[in-house]
Design a protein around this motif. Sequence first.
Motif, PDB file in Angstrom:
ATOM      1  N   ALA A  36       6.510 -13.004 -22.608  1.00 36.51           N
ATOM      2  CA  ALA A  36       7.089 -13.379 -24.068  1.00 36.51           C
ATOM      3  C   ALA A  36       7.585 -14.750 -23.989  1.00 36.51           C
ATOM      4  O   ALA A  36       7.567 -15.869 -24.813  1.00 36.51           O
ATOM      5  N   GLN A  37       8.551 -14.886 -23.045  1.00 32.49           N
ATOM      6  CA  GLN A  37       9.174 -16.122 -22.727  1.00 32.49           C
ATOM      7  C   GLN A  37       8.409 -17.151 -22.547  1.00 32.49           C
ATOM      8  O   GLN A  37       8.273 -18.487 -23.373  1.00 32.49           O
ATOM      9  N   MET A  38       7.232 -17.062 -21.861  1.00 27.34           N
ATOM     10  CA  MET A  38       6.145 -18.154 -21.597  1.00 27.34           C
ATOM     11  C   MET A  38       5.262 -18.452 -22.995  1.00 27.34           C
ATOM     12  O   MET A  38       4.986 -19.753 -23.155  1.00 27.34           O
TER      13      MET A  38
ATOM     14  N   LEU B  82      10.024 -22.924 -15.429  1.00 25.87           N
ATOM     15  CA  LEU B  82      10.556 -21.657 -14.656  1.00 25.87           C
ATOM     16  C   LEU B  82      11.878 -21.669 -14.299  1.00 25.87           C
ATOM     17  O   LEU B  82      12.378 -20.678 -14.016  1.00 25.87           O
ATOM     18  N   LYS B  83      12.198 -22.856 -13.697  1.00 25.76           N
ATOM     19  CA  LYS B  83      13.661 -23.114 -13.271  1.00 25.76           C
ATOM     20  C   LYS B  83      14.507 -22.807 -14.193  1.00 25.76           C
ATOM     21  O   LYS B  83      15.603 -22.210 -14.085  1.00 25.76           O
TER      22      LYS B  83
ATOM     23  N   PHE C 115       4.521 -22.219 -24.353  1.00 27.39           N
ATOM     24  CA  PHE C 115       2.995 -22.580 -24.461  1.00 27.39           C
ATOM     25  C   PHE C 115       2.218 -21.703 -25.016  1.00 27.39           C
ATOM     26  O   PHE C 115       2.465 -20.388 -25.071  1.00 27.39           O
ATOM     27  N   GLU C 116       0.955 -22.403 -25.396  1.00 33.59           N
ATOM     28  CA  GLU C 116      -0.086 -21.596 -26.032  1.00 33.59           C
ATOM     29  C   GLU C 116      -0.635 -20.741 -24.979  1.00 33.59           C
ATOM     30  O   GLU C 116      -1.285 -21.523 -23.965  1.00 33.59           O
ATOM     31  N   MET C 117      -0.753 -19.486 -24.646  1.00 31.52           N
ATOM     32  CA  MET C 117      -1.217 -18.850 -23.675  1.00 31.52           C
ATOM     33  C   MET C 117      -2.217 -17.816 -24.241  1.00 31.52           C
ATOM     34  O   MET C 117      -2.415 -17.065 -25.014  1.00 31.52           O
TER      35      MET C 117
ATOM     36  N   VAL D 251      -2.821 -20.826 -19.476  1.00 28.09           N
ATOM     37  CA  VAL D 251      -2.318 -21.637 -20.429  1.00 28.09           C
ATOM     38  C   VAL D 251      -3.528 -22.413 -21.053  1.00 28.09           C
ATOM     39  O   VAL D 251      -4.433 -23.275 -20.430  1.00 28.09           O
ATOM     40  N   LYS D 252      -3.591 -22.267 -22.303  1.00 32.19           N
ATOM     41  CA  LYS D 252      -4.509 -22.620 -23.303  1.00 32.19           C
ATOM     42  C   LYS D 252      -4.274 -24.406 -23.299  1.00 32.19           C
ATOM     43  O   LYS D 252      -3.113 -24.997 -23.547  1.00 32.19           O
TER      44      LYS D 252
END
Length: 107
Positions: A88-90, A40-41, A94-96, A23-24
């Motif tokens: 892709a969902q994350m 995540l939940k 968030f900026e990843m 995570v940036k």
Amino acid sequence: METIRLLLAIAANNKWEVHHLDVKSVFLHGDLKEELDTTLKSLDFKKCALEQAIYTKTSKDSTLLIGVYVDDLIITGTPKKEIDKFKAQMEEKFEMSDSRIISLLLG
């Protein structure tokens, strides 16, 4: 580090790929741990009862294991399309940084 070793051992035993997301701008997200937990939940992951840093999601055709360490996510499971879908969902939330298949992990 024991959690990371556990995930790597499970992945090696099952011949699964291991991916890494970072995570940036972690400090701009406030309490990242709480946000990651909620995210995540919401994606139907369950927190492991024995190891609080591992989340699992299983179905008839897939298994995903996510290890969370501060702002790093270690992802393993099968099939690969499920890993790609999760990443892709994350990245929507968030900026990843996607390191793809893990080759180096500092700790």
